[in-house]
Design an enzyme around this catalytic site. Sequence first.
Site, PDB file in Angstrom:
ATOM      1  N   HIS A 196       3.886  -0.440  -9.636  1.00  8.86           N
ATOM      2  CA  HIS A 196       3.119   0.708 -10.126  1.00  8.86           C
ATOM      3  C   HIS A 196       3.672   1.172 -11.475  1.00  8.86           C
ATOM      4  CE1 HIS A 196       0.522   1.435  -6.762  1.00  8.86           C
ATOM      5  NE2 HIS A 196       1.495   1.706  -5.906  1.00  8.86           N
ATOM      6  N   HIS A 219       2.563  -0.800 -14.400  1.00  7.81           N
ATOM      7  CA  HIS A 219       1.175  -0.505 -14.751  1.00  7.81           C
ATOM      8  C   HIS A 219       1.137   0.657 -15.756  1.00  7.81           C
ATOM      9  CE1 HIS A 219      -3.131  -0.627 -12.793  1.00  7.81           C
ATOM     10  NE2 HIS A 219      -3.145  -0.931 -14.067  1.00  7.81           N
ATOM     11  N   GLU A 237       6.994  -0.245  -5.752  1.00  9.31           N
ATOM     12  CA  GLU A 237       6.839   0.952  -6.570  1.00  9.31           C
ATOM     13  C   GLU A 237       7.060   0.647  -8.048  1.00  9.31           C
ATOM     14  OE1 GLU A 237       5.408   3.443  -5.407  1.00  9.31           O
ATOM     15  OE2 GLU A 237       5.615   2.935  -3.283  1.00  9.31           O
TER      16      GLU A 237
END
Length: 707
Positions: free
Chosen positions: A503, A506, A500
């Site tokens: 992510h 990102h 996670e």
Amino acid sequence: MKHNICIMTLIVTAAVVMGGCKKKTESQVLLDNPFMEEWNTPYGVPPFDKIKPEHYLPAFEEGMKQQNEWIDQIVNNSEEPTFGNTIIPLEYSDELLNKVASVFFNLLECCNDEEMEKLADTIMPLYTQHSDDIMLNEKLFQRVKKVYENRSNENLNPEQMRLLEETYKGFERGGANVPKEKQERFREINTKLAMLTQKFGNNVLKATNSYQLVVDDVKKLEGLTEQQLQQAAEQGNEKAETKGKYVFTLDMPTLEPFLMNCKDRELRKEIWTAYSTRCLGGEFNNEALINEIVNLRLERANIMGYDNYANYVLEDCMAKNADNVYQLLHQVWTPALAKAKEEAALYQKMIDKEHGGFKLEPYDWRYYCEKLRKEKYDLDEEEIRPYFSLDTARKGLFMVCNKLYGLTFRENDEIPVYQKDVKVYEVIDNNEVIAVVYMDFFPRASKRSGAWMTNFREQYYDRDGKNIIPVVSLVFNFTKPAGDKPSLLNLDQLETLFHEFGHALHSILSRCHYRSLSGTNVPRDYVEMPSQFMEHFSVEPEVLKMYANHYKTGENIPESLVKKMEAASTYGQGFINTELLAASLLDMDYHTITAKTKVKLPEFEDNAMAKIGLISSIISRYKSPYFNHVFSGGYAAGYYSYTWAAMLDNDAYEAFRENGIFDPATATAFRTNILERGNTDDPMKLYVAFRGKEPSIEPLLKNRGLK
């Protein structure tokens, strides 16, 4: 994950003050609404202590009104359509709407209650209606289309060109070319799907929360660890009717360790049956919803000119079509199934040797898998957990981010939170705060299961050219601390933490001008690549030496234990891959249907699993009635993405292995070509710019022990 254009509408009535006071005027309602103010919180994060349920509807209405005013200006502009007078104002038209939607939909997932649920029932159809009003606005589309057709004369930079292309494509995929005589039905379908998918998820949450396994005799719980027993006792003491008893729920941090350790086969069967039959029959039955959702999606795809829903979805992904998805999945399925059969034979041999008289079932798998792991590798999960307390693992994660990208993290308890257990961190790069990260770690009844990353605010540059930093939300369901023991993670939970946060990176490192292109606003089968890439670092021996210290003694994880973990790194991959791929193939089977059908459960699913030869001792990772990803969570015809992205992330990690896992040049190339770029270019071009070549499936097969 996000959609490029988040827009919604709603019908609002003025709030009535309790005690017989006069009804507030519309202006008074807005004046008292925190969404109407500039947030004077640190970094402009949401003022959660001020936001009340009654604030959402008026804020949504005003956001919709403001967006419509922007669109009216665009449509009624007498000048020839250009990038500057059409695409840019459209991009910024939903600022208020996005502001309120980001808070509401995040809290709906992790702080749900009856009031929020009722609000969602009102908001979802109106949200869809407003979206359709924009996507089906013919005058607006004609202006966008003219800019697109004249794009070669616009003198646009690459990111501007990408925004134009994605905006035009968004209108096409949103129904702009749907014939007028079919637009009313198109709108009906979109509204129904919004409601049905919301109800599906609510049913899963309620069914999960409605079950408890209550055990009053501790002798029946042989095999469970001291911490598991303590947690179950604490859970029991929360209610008068279970005080002094042991209570187990269907939350994965409770369920999986129970199935791994509990010696009592009947108890394993009982809790497994409750888990695997959720929402099939009974009060929260999802069978009828699945039928409606599948058939409405097919009808929607047909209206758009596609023979099935999968091909509509996949056209906008790296995979492009259903044939390419099936081809990739079967490349992994064949060796994974062979390995799963080998694993099943070993477990059956243990059963026959020790007990005899019964056949390996799904509720036996984790128990004998863990038993054989201990026997074959002298590796006990309970021996590993003490080195991965949540605090230790989080510090290790931050160390990796620092070594790769130079980031540092500072907890700030002055930043408002939406729930008392949530932690907030400032992310610092070159002495500048570049992001704020919320981390919500533990299960509660108001939170759906699983783990996910979203944003309270995405990174972008505002109209004045100021970089707006992202406010990231990470939600988990890790094992709660019990007694004097902290939350201790198993290897799967450790990988989830790193996943996670991949992510999150990102979004944190995004350097995009436009919100609709920034961070994780990328194709579904690309978005999982940065997250799965980060998983590799979690148990890399070089990394373990940096952070894996015993929560009591502070001793670093012994070399002997690290070697055991390495030796067992591909253990159980037959099961892990087949249950994942089975779910992916089940998803594809639903969404490659080409004619209206009557789905009957469990027959449809049983036939799908028989077709691929899934053995009876393994089930699909998610059975249809509680497959939230597909029927509620935005992964319809997209669950394959985890495997597609695995091809990318394993190939990408090979570059780090080749050059050194913390090689500055390789890390910089990954950051600048992948993490910073969002959706500003075609994903394969971005990947090749980093790697120098297109990805190969060989590293995936090798790393999972399938080659």
